[in-house]
Structure formats: structure tokens, C-alpha cells
Scaffold this motif. Structure first.
Motif, mmCIF file in Angstrom:
data_model
loop_
_atom_site.group_PDB
_atom_site.id
_atom_site.type_symbol
_atom_site.label_atom_id
_atom_site.label_comp_id
_atom_site.label_asym_id
_atom_site.label_seq_id
_atom_site.Cartn_x
_atom_site.Cartn_y
_atom_site.Cartn_z
ATOM 1 N N VAL A 176 0.229 5.500 11.283
ATOM 2 C CA VAL A 176 -0.515 4.271 11.014
ATOM 3 C C VAL A 176 -1.972 4.589 10.708
ATOM 4 N N THR A 177 -2.458 4.117 9.558
ATOM 5 C CA THR A 177 -3.841 4.399 9.166
ATOM 6 C C THR A 177 -4.702 3.151 9.067
ATOM 7 N N GLU A 178 -4.080 1.978 9.042
ATOM 8 C CA GLU A 178 -4.857 0.743 8.941
ATOM 9 C C GLU A 178 -4.101 -0.387 9.625
ATOM 10 N N ARG A 199 -1.026 -2.513 8.410
ATOM 11 C CA ARG A 199 -1.506 -2.697 7.039
ATOM 12 C C ARG A 199 -1.261 -1.493 6.141
ATOM 13 N N ALA A 200 -1.256 -0.304 6.708
ATOM 14 C CA ALA A 200 -1.051 0.872 5.859
ATOM 15 C C ALA A 200 -0.684 2.065 6.723
ATOM 16 N N GLY A 201 -0.040 3.023 6.099
ATOM 17 C CA GLY A 201 0.346 4.223 6.822
ATOM 18 C C GLY A 201 0.597 5.383 5.876
ATOM 19 N N GLU A 202 0.791 6.522 6.486
ATOM 20 C CA GLU A 202 1.106 7.737 5.735
ATOM 21 C C GLU A 202 2.504 8.178 6.127
ATOM 22 N N LEU A 249 3.103 5.167 -1.038
ATOM 23 C CA LEU A 249 4.378 4.741 -0.458
ATOM 24 C C LEU A 249 4.190 3.638 0.579
ATOM 25 N N ALA A 250 3.162 3.773 1.395
ATOM 26 C CA ALA A 250 2.955 2.809 2.496
ATOM 27 C C ALA A 250 1.523 2.304 2.514
ATOM 28 N N GLY A 298 -11.711 7.752 5.808
ATOM 29 C CA GLY A 298 -11.377 8.826 4.880
ATOM 30 C C GLY A 298 -9.906 8.977 4.570
ATOM 31 N N GLU A 299 -9.069 8.051 5.060
ATOM 32 C CA GLU A 299 -7.642 8.160 4.791
ATOM 33 C C GLU A 299 -7.325 7.633 3.392
ATOM 34 N N PRO A 300 -6.653 8.429 2.580
ATOM 35 C CA PRO A 300 -6.318 7.969 1.228
ATOM 36 C C PRO A 300 -5.252 6.878 1.230
ATOM 37 N N THR A 301 -4.584 6.710 2.365
ATOM 38 C CA THR A 301 -3.512 5.716 2.411
ATOM 39 C C THR A 301 -4.007 4.341 2.832
#
Length: 234
Positions: free
Chosen positions: A45-47, A107-110, A131-132, A203-206
Motif C-alpha cells: 500500500v502506497t496511498e 488508493r494505490a499500491g505496488e 497496475l494498482a 517518492g512512490e511512482p505508484t
DNA sequence: GTTCCGATTCCCT
DNA sequence: GGGAATCGGAACC
């Protein structure tokens, strides 16, 4: 990321039975897994975005308990999956004490495991980081839909769970978590108050690019179109 | 019963 | 950067 079988234990319910902002922050960097007949897909999970109960005007719970939002009003540690725009599923994790009706939107993940399966579920994604990247994309990559609405994340055999990975918090240093306000919704304390609804890993691109929900065109006929143009990007 | 609108994404320009 | 696609929940008459 290497998936260590020893560490695939699901987070306990106590993790979710806390203030929504604490849960939202601590979810960042953790891995959510969904197991289906086709296999497993895991995403880091990134967001996330917090929805703070019936008093949060941006929350589905703001209009009170309905059949649709019943899961949100239930005990913590369950998934609230809803259908939106006639084509998308979005996944929330219910948190806080029962009745609080607060939840954290993923909201977003890798995608860190089950890449081939995730790619097959997201043929439109050109790159793996897409993808996510976005709540509906994340749900699609994980294979989530209405069947998972109300699913218990803490049951021993749950197909959907968040891993209790001790390395999750260590993978992000102090300051790596960034927070920002939702747009279009004022904070509980009044207009203009900054409330850390959204948080993401720096800094996460995802992390999904933020866009103000553009007012879609009214159905034919309404001539007076007061387009409120507001742009915002992070 | 009918209408409105959304915690979005994709594709085209 | 803008518009279309699409369907279910909830409000409204």
C-alpha cells in the motif's frame, strides 16, 4: 519484495480498532493480499485516504446507515467494497470501534506478488507501476469486487487480509509519509482546515496523480452550465 | 417510479 | 487536458 511464508499472518483486529488516521498511516507500506482460485496477488500500500465517520461530509456514512454502508457501521477489520461510476470497485478497510463508521480507502499500491495475474486483470496498464495506481485499479489488480464486501480481514482463513509484516514500518523512515487534504470537502472543524485525509509514501511512482473530480456534463438540456473550473495537482 | 450523481478510468487530442 | 462510458444507491416527487 520477497514474500516470506513465515510472515503471512494477518494483522489482528486490534490494528483496525484504533483512530482512523492512525490506521491509515500505519497501513502505508504494508502488504494486502487477496487469494482467489486463480492465485494470489499482493500489493504494497502506497496511498490511502481516511473517511472519518458520519460527521465526515465526504464519507458514504454521512447520510446515515443504509444497506450499502452497513458494513462501515459494523466492527473493524472488515472490507467495505463499493461499486462506483457503473464500472469500478473500490476497497476500504473499516476501522475504529464498531459504530464509528470510519474507514480507510486503499488508493494505490505496488504489486509485489502475482504480477502475471495482476497484469491479466489489468490489460490496459502499460507499465507495472500502473497496475494498482488508483483506487479502482488497485481493486481490479487484486481481483476485488462486491463479493468481498463485508469480508473479515482478520479471520484465519480470510482470502483478503493485510500482512503483519514487521518490516513494513521499517521500510519507511520518518518523513516518508506525506499527508494532504481532500479537495471539495472541508474539515470537521470548518472551512479551510487542513485535515490529513490523504496520506502516501513520498517518492512512490505508484501514488495516483491527484485530480479534482471534474464536474461531468449534465444530461442534455441543461443549458446553464456553470463550469467551476478548478485545477490542482500535487 | 424517476432522476441525479458519484471516494474513476481510459482513450483521444 | 478533456470527455465519454456506465450502473447502482439514495433522494425526491
Amino acid at each position: 519484495m520477497i514474500m516470506d511464508a513465515v510472515r503471512t499472518e494477518a494483522l489482528p483486529r486490534a490494528f483496525y480498532d484504533r483512530p482512523v488516521l492512525d490506521v491509515a498511516r500505519d497501513l502505508l507500506g504494508r502488504v494486502v493480499v487477496h487469494t482467489t482460485d486463480d492465485g494470489d496477488v499482493a500489493a504494497r500500500v502506497t496511498e490511502v485516504e481516511a473517511y472519518a465517520g458520519p460527521d465526515d461530509p465526504g464519507s458514504h456514512a454521512a447520510r446515515g446507515r443504509t444497506p450499502r454502508t452497513a458494513v462501515m457501521f459494523g466492527p473493524p477489520g472488515h472490507a467495505y467494497v463499493y461499486f462506483s461510476y457503473g464500472m469500478h470497485w473500490c476497497a476500504n478497510l473499516v476501522c475504529g470501534p464498531e459504530g464509528t463508521a470510519s474507514a480507510v480507502l486503499l488508493r494505490a499500491g505496488e504489486v509485489v506478488s502475482g504480477l502475471d495475474l495482476a497484469r491479466s486483470r489489468r490489460p490496459a496498464a502499460r507499465r507495472d507501476v500502473d497496475l494498482a495506481r488508483g483506487p479502482a485499479r488497485l481493486a481490479a489488480a487484486l481481483g476485488l469486487d462486491g463479493a468481498q464486501d463485508g469480508a473479515d480481514l482478520c479471520a484465519p482463513t480470510s482470502a483478503l487480509r493485510v500482512l503483519d509484516d514487521a518490516t513494513a514500518s521499517s521500510s519507511r523512515g520518518p518523513g516518508a509519509v506525506v499527508t494532504g487534504p481532500r479537495v471539495g470537502v472541508s474539515g470537521p472543524g470548518g472551512d479551510g482546515e487542513l485535515f490529513p485525509w490523504r496520506s502516501w509514501l513520498a517518492g512512490e511512482p505508484t501514488v495516483s496523480a491527484y485530480r479534482v473530480a471534474a464536474p461531468r456534463r449534465r444530461r442534455a438540456g441543461s443549458g446553464a452550465s456553470t463550469t467551476t473550473d478548478e485545477e490542482s495537482t500535487q
